[in-house]
Motif scaffolding. Structure first.
Motif, mmCIF file in Angstrom:
data_model
loop_
_atom_site.group_PDB
_atom_site.id
_atom_site.type_symbol
_atom_site.label_atom_id
_atom_site.label_comp_id
_atom_site.label_asym_id
_atom_site.label_seq_id
_atom_site.Cartn_x
_atom_site.Cartn_y
_atom_site.Cartn_z
ATOM 1 N N ASP A 365 0.954 -1.160 -0.021
ATOM 2 C CA ASP A 365 0.000 -0.055 0.148
ATOM 3 C C ASP A 365 0.873 1.397 -0.230
ATOM 4 O OD1 ASP A 365 -2.480 -1.332 -0.074
ATOM 5 O OD2 ASP A 365 -2.619 -1.204 2.046
ATOM 6 N N ASP A 366 2.082 1.024 0.376
ATOM 7 C CA ASP A 366 2.971 2.409 0.237
ATOM 8 C C ASP A 366 3.307 2.699 -1.044
ATOM 9 O OD1 ASP A 366 3.063 1.754 3.000
ATOM 10 O OD2 ASP A 366 4.958 1.166 3.103
ATOM 11 N N PHE A 367 3.329 4.047 -1.097
ATOM 12 C CA PHE A 367 3.674 4.683 -2.423
ATOM 13 C C PHE A 367 5.108 5.006 -2.771
ATOM 14 C CE2 PHE A 367 -1.104 6.648 -2.969
ATOM 15 C CZ PHE A 367 -1.447 5.257 -3.135
ATOM 16 N N ARG A 368 5.714 4.625 -3.743
ATOM 17 C CA ARG A 368 7.169 4.676 -3.869
ATOM 18 C C ARG A 368 7.243 5.672 -5.085
ATOM 19 N NH1 ARG A 368 6.135 -0.093 -1.707
ATOM 20 N NH2 ARG A 368 7.903 -0.390 0.066
ATOM 21 N N TYR A 369 7.945 7.085 -5.115
ATOM 22 C CA TYR A 369 7.925 7.779 -6.002
ATOM 23 C C TYR A 369 9.296 7.712 -6.822
ATOM 24 C CZ TYR A 369 3.627 9.593 -4.296
ATOM 25 O OH TYR A 369 2.238 9.743 -3.727
ATOM 26 N N THR A 371 11.223 10.156 -7.184
ATOM 27 C CA THR A 371 12.284 10.809 -6.659
ATOM 28 C C THR A 371 13.195 10.067 -5.605
ATOM 29 O OG1 THR A 371 10.476 11.610 -5.090
ATOM 30 C CG2 THR A 371 10.997 13.133 -7.058
ATOM 31 N N GLY A 372 12.436 8.915 -5.304
ATOM 32 C CA GLY A 372 13.070 8.103 -4.148
ATOM 33 C C GLY A 372 12.327 8.063 -2.839
ATOM 34 N N ALA A 373 11.440 8.979 -2.823
ATOM 35 C CA ALA A 373 10.528 9.089 -1.548
ATOM 36 C C ALA A 373 9.361 7.904 -1.483
ATOM 37 C CB ALA A 373 9.527 10.423 -1.692
ATOM 38 N N THR A 374 9.251 7.522 -0.279
ATOM 39 C CA THR A 374 8.138 6.301 -0.121
ATOM 40 C C THR A 374 7.164 6.962 1.040
ATOM 41 O OG1 THR A 374 9.691 4.561 -0.419
ATOM 42 C CG2 THR A 374 7.941 3.938 0.948
ATOM 43 N N VAL A 375 6.203 7.006 0.470
ATOM 44 C CA VAL A 375 4.899 7.661 1.576
ATOM 45 C C VAL A 375 4.131 6.305 2.047
ATOM 46 C CG1 VAL A 375 2.980 9.025 1.641
ATOM 47 C CG2 VAL A 375 5.070 9.773 0.250
ATOM 48 N N PRO A 376 4.007 5.975 3.334
ATOM 49 C CA PRO A 376 3.097 5.272 3.914
ATOM 50 C C PRO A 376 1.623 5.464 3.658
ATOM 51 C CG PRO A 376 4.304 6.364 5.570
ATOM 52 C CD PRO A 376 4.743 6.895 4.370
ATOM 53 N N ALA A 377 1.048 4.585 3.576
ATOM 54 C CA ALA A 377 -0.376 4.683 3.507
ATOM 55 C C ALA A 377 -0.995 5.089 4.615
ATOM 56 C CB ALA A 377 -1.052 3.235 3.491
ATOM 57 N N ALA A 378 -0.238 4.953 5.893
ATOM 58 C CA ALA A 378 -0.750 5.652 7.014
ATOM 59 C C ALA A 378 -0.574 7.367 7.051
ATOM 60 C CB ALA A 378 0.304 5.322 8.437
ATOM 61 N N ALA A 379 0.093 7.810 6.297
ATOM 62 C CA ALA A 379 0.043 9.226 6.080
ATOM 63 C C ALA A 379 -1.115 9.670 5.276
ATOM 64 C CB ALA A 379 1.298 9.542 5.181
ATOM 65 N N PHE A 380 -1.790 9.132 4.628
ATOM 66 C CA PHE A 380 -3.167 9.221 3.912
ATOM 67 C C PHE A 380 -4.276 9.036 4.985
ATOM 68 C CE2 PHE A 380 -0.465 8.968 0.064
ATOM 69 C CZ PHE A 380 -0.676 9.895 -0.278
ATOM 70 N N PHE A 453 -6.202 1.887 -1.619
ATOM 71 C CA PHE A 453 -4.740 2.551 -2.074
ATOM 72 C C PHE A 453 -4.232 1.689 -3.420
ATOM 73 C CE2 PHE A 453 -4.758 3.239 2.194
ATOM 74 C CZ PHE A 453 -4.636 4.469 2.564
ATOM 75 N N VAL A 454 -4.239 2.826 -4.581
ATOM 76 C CA VAL A 454 -3.737 2.325 -5.935
ATOM 77 C C VAL A 454 -2.567 2.876 -6.580
ATOM 78 C CG1 VAL A 454 -4.564 2.072 -8.287
ATOM 79 C CG2 VAL A 454 -6.246 1.880 -6.288
ATOM 80 N N ALA A 455 -1.438 2.089 -6.351
ATOM 81 C CA ALA A 455 -0.070 2.617 -6.771
ATOM 82 C C ALA A 455 -0.008 2.655 -8.198
ATOM 83 C CB ALA A 455 0.856 1.562 -6.092
ATOM 84 N N LEU A 456 1.053 3.514 -8.697
ATOM 85 C CA LEU A 456 1.217 3.525 -10.241
ATOM 86 C C LEU A 456 1.985 2.174 -10.359
ATOM 87 C CD1 LEU A 456 2.894 6.945 -10.388
ATOM 88 C CD2 LEU A 456 0.855 6.148 -11.401
ATOM 89 N N PRO A 457 1.714 1.582 -11.716
ATOM 90 C CA PRO A 457 2.134 0.607 -12.139
ATOM 91 C C PRO A 457 3.693 0.478 -12.106
ATOM 92 C CG PRO A 457 0.726 1.345 -13.764
ATOM 93 C CD PRO A 457 0.862 2.665 -12.799
ATOM 94 N N GLY A 458 4.351 -0.536 -11.381
ATOM 95 C CA GLY A 458 5.676 -0.807 -11.198
ATOM 96 C C GLY A 458 6.385 -1.083 -12.375
#
Length: 458
Positions: A365-369, A371-380, A453-458
């Motif tokens: 569920d975590d979003f990886r961008y 830029t290297g940032a990883t935003v956990p689902a908990a932030a949302f 939570f729908v992440a971008l295709p990896g």
């Protein structure tokens, strides 16, 4: 032409009778000593390893250095982890039933008009692919009996402790039809005085609410997000039902949904952590914190990046599961994709079954961008789940932020600003976040689940 649903129900009646008979043993297991649980588990493990090595070419290769006759849980570290891609790419090499293969299983899924039983009582299910990998699985007759008992024994134990209650109605808020396994597993009357009513969770919410109001269930079981939303309707005075026990499954039970259930009904909540692969991994007792691991039928290993077990107080990269009930399609050291934390100390309910903290979400569920940032689902979740004006939400990752769909009447500008602030500490400064109010967020057509939570295709 015969009615496939009627044919299924005739055989299912025999299956449910087997479940109710086996429940007596499973309810008693909940109060076994830890030593007895471990002795039983070791024998179950040895039996499974021997069977899998003999009947599955895939597992035979993995078990080359393990002697099933003397194996213990500690020996599992010598077996490489089993991945989701293995389970689907090596399907025919994993399955142990000689008359079953992936092509045949797909044919069943494509042609069945209702749930069905194949040769030797086998059932074929498909997951919705919420993690990006569509799964096809087969359960045998005895496996279903065990999994249904694991799903329901805590509720039966709790109900018996509460004393006689008379006739009951179980409202089942699940997929409603094939190919997902949730409906067969949870549409289970655990005694002769119970009636069940299946309400498809993917239906428009107004229809779900009306069906629940009409059924007037004394117990509710189903997707956590649906039951949480129903609880909010009760608090708001738009629904008048009063279940005495609630069971949630198939989705993480968020703090906001648990709080809503408690505010509406103040009843025991039995949260379940499971998967179509393993079945049922842990269930809440309704009294203490967290979930009790089904330690008699499931082995969970918290491991590091190399697949080696870590101590109870050490951080784990992933959780590997071995399901002792699944012989037709064995899962040995299977990477669940979930992170769990063990809870110390005894539970107030008195059971020695070990506990894990409630599963709040997958690392997927975590979003990886870029830029290297990883935003956990908990932030949302921290923002969206605590706004009383939001009944439901979905977050869709974008290259530089997220698009957020919400059902309700929130202050969109305030929510947007709060989300930008919440994700900034995780390396996503000045995130491009757009919040849109909608009348309905579509659920998965086959499973009825809400993918938050729908992440971008990896």
């Amino acid at each position: 032409m015969s009615d496939p649903k009627a044919a299924y129900e005739r055989l299912r009646g025999a299956h449910l009778a087997a479940v109710r008979a086996a429940l007596e043993d499973h309810v008693a297991r909940v109060d076994w000593s830890l030593e007895r649980i471990e002795r039983y588990r070791t024998q179950r493990l040895r039996s499974l390893l021997a069977f899998a090595r003999e009947r599955s070419p895939f597992h035979a290769a993995r078990l080359a250095t393990v002697d099933p006759a003397t194996a213990t849980v500690e020996d599992l570290v010598r077996i490489p982890p089993m991945l989701k891609s293995d389970a689907q790419d090596r399907w025919d090499a994993i399955v142990t039933a000689p008359r079953v293969d992936r092509a045949g299983a797909e044919a069943v899924l494509a042609s069945q008009q209702w749930f069905s039983y194949g040769p030797d009582g086998l059932q074929v299910f498909s997951s919705g692919g919420s993690t990006g990998v569509r799964g096809v699985y087969v359960w045998d007759w005895d496996q279903f009996v065990t999994l249904a008992c694991l799903a329901w024994r805590w509720q039966v134990r709790g109900a018996r402790r509460s004393g006689p209650s008379g006739p009951s109605v179980l409202g089942v808020l699940e997929a409603g039809g094939p190919p997902h396994a949730s409906t067969p597993l949870f549409d289970v009357a655990t005694d002769d005085a119970m009636r069940t009513v299946v309400i498809p969770a993917a239906a428009p919410f107004d229809e779900v609410r009306a069906a629940v109001a009409d059924a007037r269930p004394t117990q509710l079981v189903g997707y956590a997000s649906v039951i949480g939303r129903l609880a909010r309707e009760v608090t708001a005075g738009r629904l008048d039902v009063a279940p005495t026990r609630v069971s949630t499954n198939s989705e993480p039970l968020s703090d906001e949904d648990r709080d809503a259930i408690t505010a509406a009904w103040g009843v025991p909540v039995h949260n379940l952590w499971g998967s179509t692969e393993i079945g049922v991994q842990a269930v809440g007792c309704g009294e203490g914190e967290g979930l009790h691991i089904c330690a008699d039928e499931v082995i969970l290993e918290r491991v590091d990046a190399d697949g080696r077990p870590v101590g109870p107080d050490e951080p784990a990269v992933r959780t590997l599961a071995t399901g002792l009930a699944g012989r037709t399609f064995p899962f040995l050291r299977y990477d669940l994709g979930d992170e769990v934390t063990l809870l110390p100390g005894p539970c107030p309910c008195g059971s020695a079954m070990p506990r894990v903290a409630s599963i709040t979400g997958r690392r997927d569920d975590d979003f990886r961008y870029p830029t290297g940032a990883t935003v956990p689902a908990a932030a949302f979740r921290y923002v969206l789940g605590t706004d009383p004006a939001i009944a439901e939400y979905q977050v869709r990752q974008t290259p530089d932020g997220a698009e957020v769909l919400v059902v309700g009447t929130p202050d969109v500008d305030a929510v947007t600003a709060a989300l930008v602030t919440s994700v900034a500490p995780h390396g996503l400064a000045d995130a491009a976040i757009r919040v849109e109010t909608v009348g309905r967020i579509p659920r998965h057509a086959a499973t009825g689940k809400l993918r938050r939570f729908v992440a971008l295709p990896g």
